[in-house]
Motif scaffolding. Structure first.
Motif, PDB file in Angstrom:
ATOM      1  N   VAL A  38       0.877  -1.169   0.000  1.00  0.00           N
ATOM      2  CA  VAL A  38       0.000   0.000   0.000  1.00  0.00           C
ATOM      3  C   VAL A  38       0.909   1.212   0.000  1.00  0.00           C
ATOM      4  N   ASP A  39       0.728   2.071  -0.994  1.00  0.00           N
ATOM      5  CA  ASP A  39       1.545   3.274  -1.191  1.00  0.00           C
ATOM      6  C   ASP A  39       0.824   4.457  -0.558  1.00  0.00           C
ATOM      7  N   TYR A  40       1.521   5.123   0.356  1.00  0.00           N
ATOM      8  CA  TYR A  40       0.981   6.322   1.003  1.00  0.00           C
ATOM      9  C   TYR A  40       1.776   7.559   0.598  1.00  0.00           C
ATOM     10  N   GLY A  41       2.390   7.532  -0.562  1.00  0.00           N
ATOM     11  CA  GLY A  41       3.228   8.648  -0.987  1.00  0.00           C
ATOM     12  C   GLY A  41       4.659   8.338  -0.606  1.00  0.00           C
ATOM     13  N   TYR A  42       5.189   9.046   0.377  1.00  0.00           N
ATOM     14  CA  TYR A  42       6.562   8.820   0.810  1.00  0.00           C
ATOM     15  C   TYR A  42       6.704   7.487   1.547  1.00  0.00           C
ATOM     16  N   ASP A  43       5.650   7.056   2.232  1.00  0.00           N
ATOM     17  CA  ASP A  43       5.689   5.827   3.020  1.00  0.00           C
ATOM     18  C   ASP A  43       4.964   4.687   2.311  1.00  0.00           C
ATOM     19  N   HIS A  44       5.415   3.478   2.622  1.00  0.00           N
ATOM     20  CA  HIS A  44       4.828   2.265   2.050  1.00  0.00           C
ATOM     21  C   HIS A  44       4.643   1.232   3.152  1.00  0.00           C
ATOM     22  N   VAL A  45       3.607   0.411   3.005  1.00  0.00           N
ATOM     23  CA  VAL A  45       3.387  -0.701   3.933  1.00  0.00           C
ATOM     24  C   VAL A  45       3.214  -1.963   3.094  1.00  0.00           C
ATOM     25  N   PHE A  46       4.047  -2.954   3.379  1.00  0.00           N
ATOM     26  CA  PHE A  46       3.984  -4.238   2.695  1.00  0.00           C
ATOM     27  C   PHE A  46       3.298  -5.253   3.592  1.00  0.00           C
ATOM     28  N   TYR A  47       2.456  -6.091   3.010  1.00  0.00           N
ATOM     29  CA  TYR A  47       1.795  -7.177   3.721  1.00  0.00           C
ATOM     30  C   TYR A  47       2.143  -8.473   2.991  1.00  0.00           C
ATOM     31  N   GLU A  48       2.538  -9.474   3.763  1.00  0.00           N
ATOM     32  CA  GLU A  48       2.925 -10.736   3.155  1.00  0.00           C
ATOM     33  C   GLU A  48       2.435 -11.904   4.009  1.00  0.00           C
ATOM     34  N   SER A  49       1.782 -12.836   3.349  1.00  0.00           N
ATOM     35  CA  SER A  49       1.366 -14.052   4.036  1.00  0.00           C
ATOM     36  C   SER A  49       2.616 -14.787   4.501  1.00  0.00           C
ATOM     37  N   ALA A  50       2.615 -15.223   5.761  1.00  0.00           N
ATOM     38  CA  ALA A  50       3.818 -15.826   6.332  1.00  0.00           C
ATOM     39  C   ALA A  50       3.475 -17.120   7.070  1.00  0.00           C
ATOM     40  N   ALA A  51       2.821 -18.035   6.387  1.00  0.00           N
ATOM     41  CA  ALA A  51       2.340 -19.264   7.014  1.00  0.00           C
ATOM     42  C   ALA A  51       3.464 -20.072   7.657  1.00  0.00           C
ATOM     43  N   ASP A  52       4.613 -20.145   7.030  1.00  0.00           N
ATOM     44  CA  ASP A  52       5.713 -20.962   7.546  1.00  0.00           C
ATOM     45  C   ASP A  52       6.424 -20.348   8.741  1.00  0.00           C
ATOM     46  N   ILE A  53       6.099 -19.134   9.091  1.00  0.00           N
ATOM     47  CA  ILE A  53       6.814 -18.466  10.169  1.00  0.00           C
ATOM     48  C   ILE A  53       6.578 -19.130  11.526  1.00  0.00           C
ATOM     49  N   ILE A  54       5.515 -19.898  11.646  1.00  0.00           N
ATOM     50  CA  ILE A  54       5.266 -20.603  12.908  1.00  0.00           C
ATOM     51  C   ILE A  54       6.447 -21.503  13.270  1.00  0.00           C
ATOM     52  N   ASN A  55       7.187 -21.958  12.279  1.00  0.00           N
ATOM     53  CA  ASN A  55       8.364 -22.803  12.535  1.00  0.00           C
ATOM     54  C   ASN A  55       9.480 -22.039  13.241  1.00  0.00           C
ATOM     55  N   ILE A  73       0.540 -12.836   9.130  1.00  0.00           N
ATOM     56  CA  ILE A  73       0.794 -11.876   8.059  1.00  0.00           C
ATOM     57  C   ILE A  73       1.889 -10.933   8.538  1.00  0.00           C
ATOM     58  N   MET A  74       2.965 -10.846   7.772  1.00  0.00           N
ATOM     59  CA  MET A  74       4.032  -9.918   8.104  1.00  0.00           C
ATOM     60  C   MET A  74       3.667  -8.539   7.548  1.00  0.00           C
ATOM     61  N   MET A  75       3.755  -7.542   8.393  1.00  0.00           N
ATOM     62  CA  MET A  75       3.477  -6.152   8.013  1.00  0.00           C
ATOM     63  C   MET A  75       4.800  -5.392   8.121  1.00  0.00           C
ATOM     64  N   THR A  76       5.346  -5.003   6.981  1.00  0.00           N
ATOM     65  CA  THR A  76       6.612  -4.281   6.929  1.00  0.00           C
ATOM     66  C   THR A  76       6.301  -2.824   6.604  1.00  0.00           C
ATOM     67  N   TYR A  77       6.887  -1.912   7.364  1.00  0.00           N
ATOM     68  CA  TYR A  77       6.516  -0.507   7.239  1.00  0.00           C
ATOM     69  C   TYR A  77       7.729   0.404   7.337  1.00  0.00           C
ATOM     70  N   THR A  78       7.560   1.635   6.868  1.00  0.00           N
ATOM     71  CA  THR A  78       8.634   2.620   6.894  1.00  0.00           C
ATOM     72  C   THR A  78       8.390   3.704   7.942  1.00  0.00           C
ATOM     73  N   ASN A  79       7.182   3.757   8.495  1.00  0.00           N
ATOM     74  CA  ASN A  79       6.827   4.837   9.409  1.00  0.00           C
ATOM     75  C   ASN A  79       5.981   4.258  10.550  1.00  0.00           C
ATOM     76  N   GLU A  80       6.524   4.275  11.770  1.00  0.00           N
ATOM     77  CA  GLU A  80       5.828   3.681  12.918  1.00  0.00           C
ATOM     78  C   GLU A  80       4.509   4.384  13.227  1.00  0.00           C
ATOM     79  N   LYS A  81       4.489   5.683  13.108  1.00  0.00           N
ATOM     80  CA  LYS A  81       3.245   6.429  13.374  1.00  0.00           C
ATOM     81  C   LYS A  81       2.151   6.006  12.392  1.00  0.00           C
ATOM     82  N   LEU A  82       2.499   5.870  11.114  1.00  0.00           N
ATOM     83  CA  LEU A  82       1.542   5.425  10.105  1.00  0.00           C
ATOM     84  C   LEU A  82       1.066   4.007  10.414  1.00  0.00           C
ATOM     85  N   MET A  83       1.981   3.123  10.805  1.00  0.00           N
ATOM     86  CA  MET A  83       1.612   1.750  11.135  1.00  0.00           C
ATOM     87  C   MET A  83       0.566   1.727  12.251  1.00  0.00           C
TER      88      MET A  83
END
Length: 114
Positions: A38-55, A73-83
């Motif tokens: 998801v593009d918020y202009g300067y900031d971006h948030v990525f979402y990724e299914s992470a089923a295997d992460i339980i291991n 679901i892994m949520m990767t972000y560039t701005n903590e306030k936005l997150m």
């Protein structure tokens, strides 16, 4: 970039997040079937299914997750306030837990106010 892991029950999945109205977004782009941004202009948030992460979880951590068949679901972000704003949206799922990568696995409500 920083990340957290969203943890929900068996009905929690990437499409649930993908189909939300993301307030303030410029656009959303599917990168793969299991990843979008998801593009918020300067900031971006990525979402990724992470089923295997339980291991990667230790037994004590798994015991702290209140779901018998947890979905991740892994949520990767560039701005903590936005997150935190995203997680606070009224349309964001409430029955989930957050792994903050600092040893904490807490309900979303507790994470938002921390």
């Amino acid at each position: 970039m920083q990340w957290i892991i969203l943890i929900g029950n068996e009905s929690f999945n990437l499409n649930l997040i993908r189909n939300l109205k993301h307030y303030g977004e410029n656009k959303s782009t599917n990168l793969t079937e299991n990843r979008f941004v998801v593009d918020y202009g300067y900031d971006h948030v990525f979402y990724e299914s992470a089923a295997d992460i339980i291991n990667d979880y230790e037994e004590n951590d798994i015991k702290r997750i209140p779901f018998s068949n947890p979905q991740f679901i892994m949520m990767t972000y560039t701005n903590e306030k936005l997150m935190k704003q995203i997680l606070s949206q009224e349309n964001f799922p409430r029955d989930i837990y957050i792994d903050d990568d600092n040893g904490n696995i807490v309900p979303i409500e507790d994470f938002i106010v921390s």
